[in-house]
Scaffold this motif. Structure first.
Motif, PDB file in Angstrom:
ATOM      1  N   LEU A   1     -81.717  80.047 -11.274  1.00 53.27           N
ATOM      2  CA  LEU A   1     -80.270  79.618 -11.638  1.00 53.27           C
ATOM      3  C   LEU A   1     -78.999  80.558 -11.362  1.00 53.27           C
ATOM      4  N   VAL A   2     -79.335  81.766 -11.249  1.00 52.71           N
ATOM      5  CA  VAL A   2     -78.194  82.704 -10.547  1.00 52.71           C
ATOM      6  C   VAL A   2     -79.087  83.543  -9.375  1.00 52.71           C
TER       7      VAL A   2
ATOM      8  N   LEU B   1     -73.569  76.393 -16.788  1.00 50.50           N
ATOM      9  CA  LEU B   1     -72.336  76.590 -17.225  1.00 50.50           C
ATOM     10  C   LEU B   1     -71.928  76.404 -18.439  1.00 50.50           C
ATOM     11  N   GLU B   2     -72.836  75.379 -19.285  1.00 49.28           N
ATOM     12  CA  GLU B   2     -72.686  74.942 -20.503  1.00 49.28           C
ATOM     13  C   GLU B   2     -73.443  75.996 -21.620  1.00 49.28           C
TER      14      GLU B   2
ATOM     15  N   ILE C   1     -72.675  85.589  -4.647  1.00 52.61           N
ATOM     16  CA  ILE C   1     -73.164  85.189  -6.438  1.00 52.61           C
ATOM     17  C   ILE C   1     -73.212  83.723  -6.128  1.00 52.61           C
ATOM     18  N   LYS C   2     -74.335  83.085  -6.402  1.00 49.80           N
ATOM     19  CA  LYS C   2     -74.602  81.557  -6.631  1.00 49.80           C
ATOM     20  C   LYS C   2     -75.070  81.313  -7.948  1.00 49.80           C
ATOM     21  N   ILE C   3     -74.572  80.235  -8.728  1.00 53.48           N
ATOM     22  CA  ILE C   3     -74.693  79.999 -10.151  1.00 53.48           C
ATOM     23  C   ILE C   3     -75.014  78.548 -10.203  1.00 53.48           C
TER      24      ILE C   3
ATOM     25  N   ASP D   1     -75.591  88.063 -18.780  1.00 51.53           N
ATOM     26  CA  ASP D   1     -76.993  88.612 -18.749  1.00 51.53           C
ATOM     27  C   ASP D   1     -77.788  88.291 -17.586  1.00 51.53           C
ATOM     28  N   LEU D   2     -77.505  86.748 -17.135  1.00 51.47           N
ATOM     29  CA  LEU D   2     -78.086  86.481 -15.994  1.00 51.47           C
ATOM     30  C   LEU D   2     -77.731  86.950 -14.656  1.00 51.47           C
ATOM     31  N   ILE D   3     -76.194  87.314 -14.559  1.00 54.42           N
ATOM     32  CA  ILE D   3     -75.821  87.719 -13.386  1.00 54.42           C
ATOM     33  C   ILE D   3     -76.087  88.990 -13.309  1.00 54.42           C
TER      34      ILE D   3
END
Length: 105
Positions: A41-42, A62-63, A55-57, A71-73
């Motif tokens: 997802l990240v 985003l919700e 960086i791809k999200i 934290d995921l980043i």
């Protein structure tokens, strides 16, 4: 004590290793290594010098709460750096023949 060729041979070996190190540094600058978190997802991409390139999200996260996204980043960056360290370590072993030489990358 000295390899074949005495001190001159040792100096030649050192110069060859120095050239291989320079070549490896150039290669690492152009190497792209990824890391991710939460099932991709990240995703973070860096070069072999640990410079973040992208960086791809996934928009679906985003919700979520901003703390979770942050934290995921961070987790993705840490995983990317771990992958970079692994790749650099592998390349260093190729150059040094597995010797752990202090001060080399």
């Amino acid at each position: 004590m000295f390899p074949k060729g005495g001190m001159k041979g040792l100096m030649k070996q050192a110069q060859q290793m120095q050239k291989k190190m320079k070549d490896m540094e150039d290669e690492l600058q152009n190497t792209r290594i990824k890391g991710s978190a939460a099932g991709n997802l990240v995703e973070v991409e860096a070069n072999g010098k640990k410079e973040i390139l992208s960086i791809k999200i996934d928009p679906s996260i985003l919700e979520e709460e901003i703390d979770m996204i942050e934290d995921l980043i961070l987790a993705s960056i840490k995983q990317t750096y771990k992958n970079v360290d692994s790749e650099v370590g592998y390349k260093m072993k190729e150059i040094t023949g597995g010797m752990n030489i202090p001060g080399m990358l």
